[in-house]
Design a protein around this motif. Structure first.
Motif, PDB file in Angstrom:
ATOM      1  N   PHE A 106     -61.622 -15.258 -11.938  1.00  0.00           N
ATOM      2  CA  PHE A 106     -60.742 -14.221 -11.411  1.00  0.00           C
ATOM      3  C   PHE A 106     -59.615 -13.948 -12.397  1.00  0.00           C
ATOM      4  O   PHE A 106     -59.341 -14.754 -13.296  1.00  0.00           O
ATOM      5  CB  PHE A 106     -60.144 -14.635 -10.058  1.00  0.00           C
ATOM      6  N   LEU A 107     -58.970 -12.810 -12.211  1.00  0.00           N
ATOM      7  CA  LEU A 107     -57.789 -12.442 -12.986  1.00  0.00           C
ATOM      8  C   LEU A 107     -56.677 -12.068 -12.008  1.00  0.00           C
ATOM      9  O   LEU A 107     -56.885 -11.228 -11.128  1.00  0.00           O
ATOM     10  CB  LEU A 107     -58.083 -11.252 -13.908  1.00  0.00           C
ATOM     11  N   VAL A 108     -55.539 -12.699 -12.171  1.00  0.00           N
ATOM     12  CA  VAL A 108     -54.359 -12.341 -11.382  1.00  0.00           C
ATOM     13  C   VAL A 108     -53.434 -11.514 -12.267  1.00  0.00           C
ATOM     14  O   VAL A 108     -53.045 -11.968 -13.357  1.00  0.00           O
ATOM     15  CB  VAL A 108     -53.622 -13.592 -10.871  1.00  0.00           C
ATOM     16  N   THR A 109     -53.119 -10.318 -11.841  1.00  0.00           N
ATOM     17  CA  THR A 109     -52.221  -9.460 -12.614  1.00  0.00           C
ATOM     18  C   THR A 109     -50.949  -9.215 -11.819  1.00  0.00           C
ATOM     19  O   THR A 109     -50.989  -9.077 -10.597  1.00  0.00           O
ATOM     20  CB  THR A 109     -52.880  -8.103 -12.940  1.00  0.00           C
ATOM     21  N   THR A 110     -49.834  -9.195 -12.526  1.00  0.00           N
ATOM     22  CA  THR A 110     -48.544  -8.918 -11.894  1.00  0.00           C
ATOM     23  C   THR A 110     -47.775  -7.917 -12.746  1.00  0.00           C
ATOM     24  O   THR A 110     -47.946  -7.856 -13.962  1.00  0.00           O
ATOM     25  CB  THR A 110     -47.700 -10.203 -11.735  1.00  0.00           C
ATOM     26  N   GLY A 111     -46.955  -7.153 -12.088  1.00  0.00           N
ATOM     27  CA  GLY A 111     -46.075  -6.216 -12.774  1.00  0.00           C
ATOM     28  C   GLY A 111     -44.698  -6.251 -12.123  1.00  0.00           C
ATOM     29  O   GLY A 111     -44.572  -6.019 -10.919  1.00  0.00           O
ATOM     30  N   LEU A 112     -43.697  -6.590 -12.900  1.00  0.00           N
ATOM     31  CA  LEU A 112     -42.325  -6.648 -12.394  1.00  0.00           C
ATOM     32  C   LEU A 112     -41.575  -5.421 -12.880  1.00  0.00           C
ATOM     33  O   LEU A 112     -41.479  -5.167 -14.088  1.00  0.00           O
ATOM     34  CB  LEU A 112     -41.633  -7.925 -12.884  1.00  0.00           C
ATOM     35  N   ASP A 113     -41.044  -4.656 -11.945  1.00  0.00           N
ATOM     36  CA  ASP A 113     -40.296  -3.445 -12.278  1.00  0.00           C
ATOM     37  C   ASP A 113     -38.921  -3.841 -12.802  1.00  0.00           C
ATOM     38  O   ASP A 113     -38.085  -4.362 -12.071  1.00  0.00           O
ATOM     39  CB  ASP A 113     -40.161  -2.562 -11.030  1.00  0.00           C
ATOM     40  N   VAL A 114     -38.711  -3.611 -14.111  1.00  0.00           N
ATOM     41  CA  VAL A 114     -37.425  -3.945 -14.734  1.00  0.00           C
ATOM     42  C   VAL A 114     -36.705  -2.672 -15.175  1.00  0.00           C
ATOM     43  O   VAL A 114     -35.876  -2.717 -16.087  1.00  0.00           O
ATOM     44  CB  VAL A 114     -37.625  -4.911 -15.925  1.00  0.00           C
TER      45      VAL A 114
END
Length: 372
Positions: A259-267
């Protein structure tokens, strides 16, 4: 025992026939004993849907009309009693529909049916049609399995709630880059429901997101097996926003990526603040430079004033110390000159020179005092 009548119609003889059924009885008893050893309920129904035999586990399920389940009771009577006494855990308005469906499944055996009992026990019931038209009902206790399933559902709901509340854009993908799960934050950014992502890759959202560049990151992680952490990118769906993008591979025991876990933090707010801070810093630098220049000018003016004050003090001292002697010399010179009775061609130029130099010194002193 069969009576045999004579010619006169009266029974004169009796025919007695005996058949040894010991083996059949032993076989029936052996079958009943074997059925009772089954861990789940078992029942055998004849072609008229009447109970022929059942084991103790089936017998404990229910009583019919106040009596224990005995051979001869019909399957409709049995399940009607089960429903009326609340043995199965179903809503009141669904009882009739459940009973109808259960009898249809009995008469047309197919997939097994789950029966939730009100005491918390779950049974998986399966019917089998036999060659003589009879039907066998076999049940398996799946309570542990259902409890584990409910625990998984509860844990999944908790995980979903947790993932939806964190301030990140989170997704779970398979090794082919297809979405398995996305959180509410990411779905809202796309403006679609989270379920619409499942089974799709980012390439299917072309026009909403720059798929090829994103796929490049995924291929890199799949190839190297190394996580991509906090890469600063512009949001694919909101170009005015900046994200810290991460892709983390989840591996099995053999090291293969599953699996691949992707995250994106709005900065974006932080980046905007950094830009504003840089602007303020530049403006402050300009103000400091201007103020430094002003201070330098002021300092130069102070130093000039200090020098002038020093020169003035010196000039005052010189004036005091020189003017008096010069005044004396000048008055003496005029007295001496006034007493000359006859012009002297040799002496007159010398006297004129003395006069000019005395006047020059006086003018210098006056000019210096005027300057200070």
């Amino acid at each position: 025992v069969v009576p045999i009548a004579g010619r006169d119609g009266k029974a004169g003889n009796i025919l007695a026939i005996s058949v040894d059924v010991s083996d059949r009885r032993r076989a029936a008893e052996l079958l009943a004993s074997a059925v009772d050893t089954l861990s789940g309920p078992f029942a055998l129904w004849d072609a008229d849907e009447r109970l022929v035999m059942c084991n103790e586990n089936f017998r404990l399920l229910q009583t019919v009309n106040g009596n224990a389940v005995e051979p001869g009771v019909t399957v409709a009577e049995f399940y009607t009693s089960v429903v009326e006494k609340g043995i199965v855990s179903i809503d009141a308005e669904e009882k009739a529909a459940w009973l109808k469906k259960r009898l249809q499944r009995f008469r047309n055996p197919g997939e097994a049916i789950e029966v939730p009992r009100s005491d918390g026990v779950w049974l998986l019931m399966q019917e089998y049609c036999l060659n003589d038209g009879s039907t066998a009902s076999v049940g398996t206790d799946i309570t542990a399995l259902k409890n584990a399933e409910q625990a998984v559902i509860a844990q999944t709901a908790l995980l979903r709630s947790l993932v939806d509340t964190i301030p990140l854009r989170v997704s779970l993908k398979d090794a082919e880059g297809r979405y398995i799960l996305v959180n509410r934050n990411l779905a809202d950014a796309f403006g679609i429901e989270a379920d619409e992502f499942v089974g799709k890759s980012i390439l299917e959202f072309q026009g909403r997101e720059d798929g090829p560049d994103y796929q490049t990151d995924i291929r890199h992680v799949l190839k190297t097996g190394e996580a991509l952490m906090d890469a600063e990118i512009q949001s694919f769906v909101e170009p005015d926003k900046t994200l810290l993008h991460s892709i983390v591979p989840i591996k099995d025991n053999t090291g293969d990526i599953q699996f691949l876990v992707t995250t994106g933090l709005d900065v974006s707010a932080l980046k905007n603040a950094e830009r504003e801070l840089a602007q303020h810093r530049d403006h402050l630098a300009e103000l400091v430079s201007e103020r430094t220049e002003e201070l330098q000018v002021a300092q130069d003016e102070l130093m000039r004033s200090a020098r002038l004050a020093t020169v003035g003090k010196l000039a005052g001292t010189i004036s005091h110390e020189l003017r008096n002697p010069l005044g004396t010399i000048l008055s003496t010179f005029y007295t001496f000159r006034s007493r000359l009775t006859k012009p002297d061609e040799k002496l007159t130029p010398l006297l004129d020179r003395i006069d000019r130099n005395i006047t020059r010194c006086v003018d210098f002193i006056e000019g210096m005092l005027d300057y200070t």
